[in-house]
Design a protein around this motif. Structure first.
Motif, PDB file in Angstrom:
ATOM      1  N   PHE A 144       6.569 -39.652 -11.757  1.00 51.02           N
ATOM      2  CA  PHE A 144       5.545 -40.202 -12.647  1.00 51.02           C
ATOM      3  C   PHE A 144       5.333 -39.282 -13.840  1.00 51.02           C
ATOM      4  O   PHE A 144       5.125 -38.084 -13.695  1.00 51.02           O
ATOM      5  CB  PHE A 144       4.236 -40.382 -11.878  1.00 51.02           C
ATOM      6  CG  PHE A 144       3.093 -40.860 -12.738  1.00 51.02           C
ATOM      7  CD1 PHE A 144       3.103 -42.133 -13.269  1.00 51.02           C
ATOM      8  CD2 PHE A 144       2.018 -40.023 -13.018  1.00 51.02           C
ATOM      9  CE1 PHE A 144       2.055 -42.584 -14.054  1.00 51.02           C
ATOM     10  CE2 PHE A 144       0.972 -40.455 -13.795  1.00 51.02           C
ATOM     11  CZ  PHE A 144       0.984 -41.750 -14.320  1.00 51.02           C
ATOM     12  N   ASN A 145       5.402 -39.858 -15.029  1.00 48.66           N
ATOM     13  CA  ASN A 145       5.206 -39.100 -16.269  1.00 48.66           C
ATOM     14  C   ASN A 145       4.113 -39.783 -17.075  1.00 48.66           C
ATOM     15  O   ASN A 145       4.359 -40.737 -17.809  1.00 48.66           O
ATOM     16  CB  ASN A 145       6.513 -39.039 -17.063  1.00 48.66           C
ATOM     17  CG  ASN A 145       6.360 -38.287 -18.380  1.00 48.66           C
ATOM     18  OD1 ASN A 145       5.326 -37.651 -18.622  1.00 48.66           O
ATOM     19  ND2 ASN A 145       7.364 -38.354 -19.234  1.00 48.66           N
ATOM     20  N   GLY A 146       2.898 -39.289 -16.919  1.00 51.15           N
ATOM     21  CA  GLY A 146       1.767 -39.918 -17.587  1.00 51.15           C
ATOM     22  C   GLY A 146       1.807 -39.838 -19.095  1.00 51.15           C
ATOM     23  O   GLY A 146       1.168 -40.639 -19.780  1.00 51.15           O
ATOM     24  N   SER A 147       2.576 -38.902 -19.647  1.00 49.95           N
ATOM     25  CA  SER A 147       2.579 -38.712 -21.104  1.00 49.95           C
ATOM     26  C   SER A 147       3.102 -39.940 -21.844  1.00 49.95           C
ATOM     27  O   SER A 147       2.740 -40.181 -22.992  1.00 49.95           O
ATOM     28  CB  SER A 147       3.407 -37.484 -21.477  1.00 49.95           C
ATOM     29  OG  SER A 147       4.770 -37.664 -21.130  1.00 49.95           O
ATOM     30  N   VAL A 148       3.966 -40.751 -21.186  1.00 45.71           N
ATOM     31  CA  VAL A 148       4.517 -41.932 -21.863  1.00 45.71           C
ATOM     32  C   VAL A 148       3.453 -43.011 -22.059  1.00 45.71           C
ATOM     33  O   VAL A 148       3.662 -43.974 -22.800  1.00 45.71           O
ATOM     34  CB  VAL A 148       5.706 -42.527 -21.089  1.00 45.71           C
ATOM     35  CG1 VAL A 148       6.833 -41.513 -20.981  1.00 45.71           C
ATOM     36  CG2 VAL A 148       5.286 -43.001 -19.700  1.00 45.71           C
ATOM     37  N   LEU A 149       2.305 -42.851 -21.389  1.00 46.83           N
ATOM     38  CA  LEU A 149       1.228 -43.830 -21.519  1.00 46.83           C
ATOM     39  C   LEU A 149       0.263 -43.501 -22.655  1.00 46.83           C
ATOM     40  O   LEU A 149      -0.579 -44.341 -22.996  1.00 46.83           O
ATOM     41  CB  LEU A 149       0.437 -43.922 -20.207  1.00 46.83           C
ATOM     42  CG  LEU A 149       1.223 -44.352 -18.963  1.00 46.83           C
ATOM     43  CD1 LEU A 149       0.348 -44.226 -17.724  1.00 46.83           C
ATOM     44  CD2 LEU A 149       1.717 -45.770 -19.114  1.00 46.83           C
ATOM     45  N   LYS A 150       0.394 -42.328 -23.230  1.00 50.07           N
ATOM     46  CA  LYS A 150      -0.554 -41.894 -24.265  1.00 50.07           C
ATOM     47  C   LYS A 150      -0.597 -42.903 -25.411  1.00 50.07           C
ATOM     48  O   LYS A 150       0.444 -43.300 -25.944  1.00 50.07           O
ATOM     49  CB  LYS A 150      -0.180 -40.509 -24.789  1.00 50.07           C
ATOM     50  CG  LYS A 150      -1.171 -39.947 -25.809  1.00 50.07           C
ATOM     51  CD  LYS A 150      -0.829 -38.516 -26.164  1.00 50.07           C
ATOM     52  CE  LYS A 150      -1.717 -37.984 -27.284  1.00 50.07           C
ATOM     53  NZ  LYS A 150      -3.145 -38.067 -26.928  1.00 50.07           N
ATOM     54  N   ASP A 151      -1.813 -43.322 -25.740  1.00 50.55           N
ATOM     55  CA  ASP A 151      -2.105 -44.259 -26.843  1.00 50.55           C
ATOM     56  C   ASP A 151      -1.630 -45.686 -26.579  1.00 50.55           C
ATOM     57  O   ASP A 151      -1.766 -46.549 -27.460  1.00 50.55           O
ATOM     58  CB  ASP A 151      -1.516 -43.751 -28.171  1.00 50.55           C
ATOM     59  CG  ASP A 151      -2.136 -42.435 -28.620  1.00 50.55           C
ATOM     60  OD1 ASP A 151      -3.332 -42.240 -28.357  1.00 50.55           O
ATOM     61  OD2 ASP A 151      -1.420 -41.608 -29.208  1.00 50.55           O
TER      62      ASP A 151
ATOM     63  N   VAL B  74      -5.979 -48.250 -13.810  1.00 53.72           N
ATOM     64  CA  VAL B  74      -6.813 -48.058 -15.000  1.00 53.72           C
ATOM     65  C   VAL B  74      -7.265 -46.607 -15.112  1.00 53.72           C
ATOM     66  O   VAL B  74      -7.188 -45.991 -16.182  1.00 53.72           O
ATOM     67  CB  VAL B  74      -8.025 -49.013 -14.969  1.00 53.72           C
ATOM     68  CG1 VAL B  74      -9.022 -48.659 -16.075  1.00 53.72           C
ATOM     69  CG2 VAL B  74      -7.568 -50.458 -15.120  1.00 53.72           C
ATOM     70  N   ASN B  75      -7.708 -46.025 -14.004  1.00 52.11           N
ATOM     71  CA  ASN B  75      -8.175 -44.639 -14.026  1.00 52.11           C
ATOM     72  C   ASN B  75      -7.065 -43.666 -14.409  1.00 52.11           C
ATOM     73  O   ASN B  75      -7.250 -42.797 -15.269  1.00 52.11           O
ATOM     74  CB  ASN B  75      -8.754 -44.256 -12.658  1.00 52.11           C
ATOM     75  CG  ASN B  75     -10.058 -44.978 -12.356  1.00 52.11           C
ATOM     76  OD1 ASN B  75     -10.769 -45.393 -13.272  1.00 52.11           O
ATOM     77  ND2 ASN B  75     -10.378 -45.141 -11.078  1.00 52.11           N
ATOM     78  N   PHE B  76      -5.893 -43.791 -13.774  1.00 51.79           N
ATOM     79  CA  PHE B  76      -4.774 -42.892 -14.081  1.00 51.79           C
ATOM     80  C   PHE B  76      -4.314 -43.065 -15.527  1.00 51.79           C
ATOM     81  O   PHE B  76      -3.990 -42.082 -16.210  1.00 51.79           O
ATOM     82  CB  PHE B  76      -3.603 -43.153 -13.138  1.00 51.79           C
ATOM     83  CG  PHE B  76      -3.800 -42.633 -11.739  1.00 51.79           C
ATOM     84  CD1 PHE B  76      -4.259 -41.342 -11.516  1.00 51.79           C
ATOM     85  CD2 PHE B  76      -3.516 -43.434 -10.639  1.00 51.79           C
ATOM     86  CE1 PHE B  76      -4.442 -40.861 -10.238  1.00 51.79           C
ATOM     87  CE2 PHE B  76      -3.693 -42.957  -9.353  1.00 51.79           C
ATOM     88  CZ  PHE B  76      -4.159 -41.670  -9.143  1.00 51.79           C
ATOM     89  N   ALA B  77      -4.258 -44.302 -16.003  1.00 46.39           N
ATOM     90  CA  ALA B  77      -3.803 -44.551 -17.373  1.00 46.39           C
ATOM     91  C   ALA B  77      -4.748 -43.932 -18.385  1.00 46.39           C
ATOM     92  O   ALA B  77      -4.315 -43.301 -19.366  1.00 46.39           O
ATOM     93  CB  ALA B  77      -3.665 -46.055 -17.613  1.00 46.39           C
ATOM     94  N   ASN B  78      -6.038 -44.082 -18.166  1.00 44.26           N
ATOM     95  CA  ASN B  78      -7.008 -43.491 -19.090  1.00 44.26           C
ATOM     96  C   ASN B  78      -6.953 -41.963 -19.063  1.00 44.26           C
ATOM     97  O   ASN B  78      -7.073 -41.301 -20.099  1.00 44.26           O
ATOM     98  CB  ASN B  78      -8.419 -43.986 -18.766  1.00 44.26           C
ATOM     99  CG  ASN B  78      -8.671 -45.391 -19.288  1.00 44.26           C
ATOM    100  OD1 ASN B  78      -8.155 -45.773 -20.333  1.00 44.26           O
ATOM    101  ND2 ASN B  78      -9.471 -46.172 -18.569  1.00 44.26           N
ATOM    102  N   GLN B  79      -6.733 -41.403 -17.869  1.00 50.71           N
ATOM    103  CA  GLN B  79      -6.584 -39.947 -17.771  1.00 50.71           C
ATOM    104  C   GLN B  79      -5.370 -39.450 -18.549  1.00 50.71           C
ATOM    105  O   GLN B  79      -5.346 -38.327 -19.052  1.00 50.71           O
ATOM    106  CB  GLN B  79      -6.462 -39.525 -16.305  1.00 50.71           C
ATOM    107  CG  GLN B  79      -7.734 -39.696 -15.492  1.00 50.71           C
ATOM    108  CD  GLN B  79      -7.504 -39.493 -14.007  1.00 50.71           C
ATOM    109  OE1 GLN B  79      -6.481 -38.959 -13.578  1.00 50.71           O
ATOM    110  NE2 GLN B  79      -8.461 -39.934 -13.188  1.00 50.71           N
ATOM    111  N   ALA B  80      -4.344 -40.313 -18.659  1.00 49.86           N
ATOM    112  CA  ALA B  80      -3.115 -39.949 -19.375  1.00 49.86           C
ATOM    113  C   ALA B  80      -3.212 -40.208 -20.884  1.00 49.86           C
ATOM    114  O   ALA B  80      -2.245 -39.980 -21.601  1.00 49.86           O
ATOM    115  CB  ALA B  80      -1.939 -40.730 -18.794  1.00 49.86           C
ATOM    116  N   GLY B  81      -4.358 -40.697 -21.338  1.00 51.53           N
ATOM    117  CA  GLY B  81      -4.533 -40.909 -22.767  1.00 51.53           C
ATOM    118  C   GLY B  81      -4.290 -42.328 -23.237  1.00 51.53           C
ATOM    119  O   GLY B  81      -4.234 -42.588 -24.450  1.00 51.53           O
ATOM    120  N   ALA B  82      -4.156 -43.254 -22.292  1.00 55.64           N
ATOM    121  CA  ALA B  82      -4.003 -44.661 -22.665  1.00 55.64           C
ATOM    122  C   ALA B  82      -5.369 -45.287 -22.917  1.00 55.64           C
ATOM    123  O   ALA B  82      -6.413 -44.696 -22.626  1.00 55.64           O
ATOM    124  CB  ALA B  82      -3.272 -45.420 -21.563  1.00 55.64           C
TER     125      ALA B  82
END
Length: 461
Positions: A247-254, A271-279
């Motif tokens: 899992f690479n949360g950085s690809v979800l940023k913005d 939703v929680n994980f995505a928002n933590q990653a900057g989405a």
């Protein structure tokens, strides 16, 4: 150091003689596409494949050229004339890449039968990774039947080899260019040459070269006999995949994500994980924002509001579902309508509403199925049947929307601890259930995976 260049060689020179057909078996249609199209699609989408060459009987080169244009196979750079024998097709590809090898010196050739359309991305990855250590790589599965050798004249058993060492070879087979080129050069000088595949040529003519074997899969079968067509149709219906990257949360940023049914369970965790990653992730349900997915207007309105705020939507997820663990005859009409409305009509409404936004962003639509989709389950017939419908819907929609650049997949989690499951099954051993957080992270990975029309399995490790 520049990494090796991986060239997939799709061997499609067969003429279908065993099937008794008037056209080669690679042109038979299975699950909406020809066998050849399914096969090339897998290599086209694989991130470690740099280029593809299709080796075809000369009578059918124009059909292959049309397929390349229709399917937008950007990696297909060569359509080569093959021979009447398999080795002639392999040799055609080796010679076609001779100049490139001299120029860049780091080619790896990955030979694959066009009539093995269910090869998984994992097998391809394993072959390529093994080429980091070995010069030749094969794929095989253990023989599960007893193998006998037969006297062809007397029709009697001559020997029964020990099964422990016996395996059934598959493809792809991978080679450093120099290895397979030298092996073929020696083979062509042998007046008594008789070998059935490329690893066999390396084994016979370069016996000092170890051939590493990676694990194949039973579903990576070869279309050979007429009855195989029906089996392949069913295998495609049940086709699944597993994501291997971390899992690479950085690809979800913005990125902008909307999750219908995202106020509890897996959807809420996404939703929680995505928002933590900057989405910018938004959840809605009947309880939150008063969005009932049975109402197309409500679904449209919520997406319009999110789009007005961000001017884009990248991912749309439908994690809403209802499970009533009761015999069908115990359900009243209102409950039946609700289950079908949420689990099926809601899915349709979300998909139709999602189309213009994902067409613009070239994004991903993600639905959820269940392990019960493969067979109807007693006491939740409506739930399991609607989850089977999700799979068929996703597979069909993925084909319709692929030319638009929209990816459509569905997640198939093993039994997962969610409020809905606890409500229907009570307290179960923790070790027997997936955590919803794990499923959520795997589902977020799927949003950026370069796949479409896939059932993505998530299982306990």
């Amino acid at each position: 150091m520049e990494r090796n260049k991986n060239i997939a060689i799709i061997l499609a020179g067969g003429i279908g003689s065993r099937l008794g057909l008037d056209k080669p078996k690679q042109f038979l249609k299975v699950a909406g596409k020809t066998v050849l199209e399914h096969t090339v699609d897998v290599f086209q989408k694989h991130e470690k494949i740099d280029e593809i060459a299709i080796v075809m009987h000369g009578n059918y080169l124009d059909i292959a050229e049309q397929m390349v244009a229709t399917n937008h196979w950007t990696k297909v750079k060569k359509i080569l004339n093959g021979g009447s024998e398999r080795y002639e097709s392999s040799l055609s590809a080796i010679r076609a890449y001779e100049d490139m090898q001299k120029e860049i010196g780091n080619l790896q050739l990955i030979f694959h039968d066009s009539v093995r359309p269910l090869v998984s991305p994992k097998i391809i990855t394993d072959v390529i990774d093994a080429l980091n250590t070995y010069d030749a790589v094969d794929v095989a599965v253990p023989a599960v039947d007893t193998i006998i050798t037969v006297n062809q004249e007397q029709h009697t058993i001559e020997d029964i080899p020990k099964r422990a060492k016996l395996n059934r070879g598959q493809t792809p087979q991978g080679f450093k260019y120099e290895t397979i080129a030298i092996a073929y050069e020696k083979a062509m000088q042998d007046k008594h040459f008789a070998v059935t595949d490329d690893c066999g040529i390396v084994l016979k003519y370069l016996p000092e070269t170890p051939i590493y074997v990676v694990a194949g899969e039973e579903r990576n079968a070869k279309l050979t006999y007429p009855e195989d067509i029906y089996l392949f149709d069913k295998l495609f219906q049940l086709k699944t995949t597993q994501l291997t990257e971390s899992f690479n949360g950085s690809v979800l940023k913005d990125k902008v994500m909307v999750v219908f049914g995202g106020t509890s369970g897996i959807g809420a965790d996404m939703v929680n994980f995505a928002n933590q990653a900057g989405a910018h992730a938004y959840a809605c349900s009947r309880r939150n924002h008063n969005v009932d997915i049975r109402d197309r207007a409500a679904v449209d309105k919520f997406l319009q509001d999110i789009y007005a705020k961000h001017k884009r939507i990248d991912y749309i997820v439908d994690s809403a579902a209802i499970l009533n663990k009761e015999p069908l005859m115990h359900l009243d009409d209102a409950t039946i309508d609700t289950i079908i409305g949420i689990n099926y009509r809601g899915m349709v409404n979300i998909s139709i509403a999602a189309y213009p936004y994902l067409q613009e962003s070239k994004g991903c639509l993600l639905h959820f199925t269940s392990s019960s989709y493969t067979r109807g389950r007693s006491n939740y017939a409506l739930y399991s049947s609607t989850k089977a419908a999700v799979v068929n819907f996703v597979q069909a929609l993925a084909e319709e929307w692929e030319p638009e650049g929209i990816r459509v997949n569905c997640i198939n989690p093993q039994r997962t601890k969610t409020p809905m499951r606890v409500q229907n099954f009570g307290i179960e051993p923790e070790e027997s259930l997936l955590k919803s957080e794990i499923v959520a992270k795997e589902s977020l990975k799927a949003l950026n995976a370069n796949i479409t029309g896939e059932v993505i399995d998530i299982k306990l490790m």
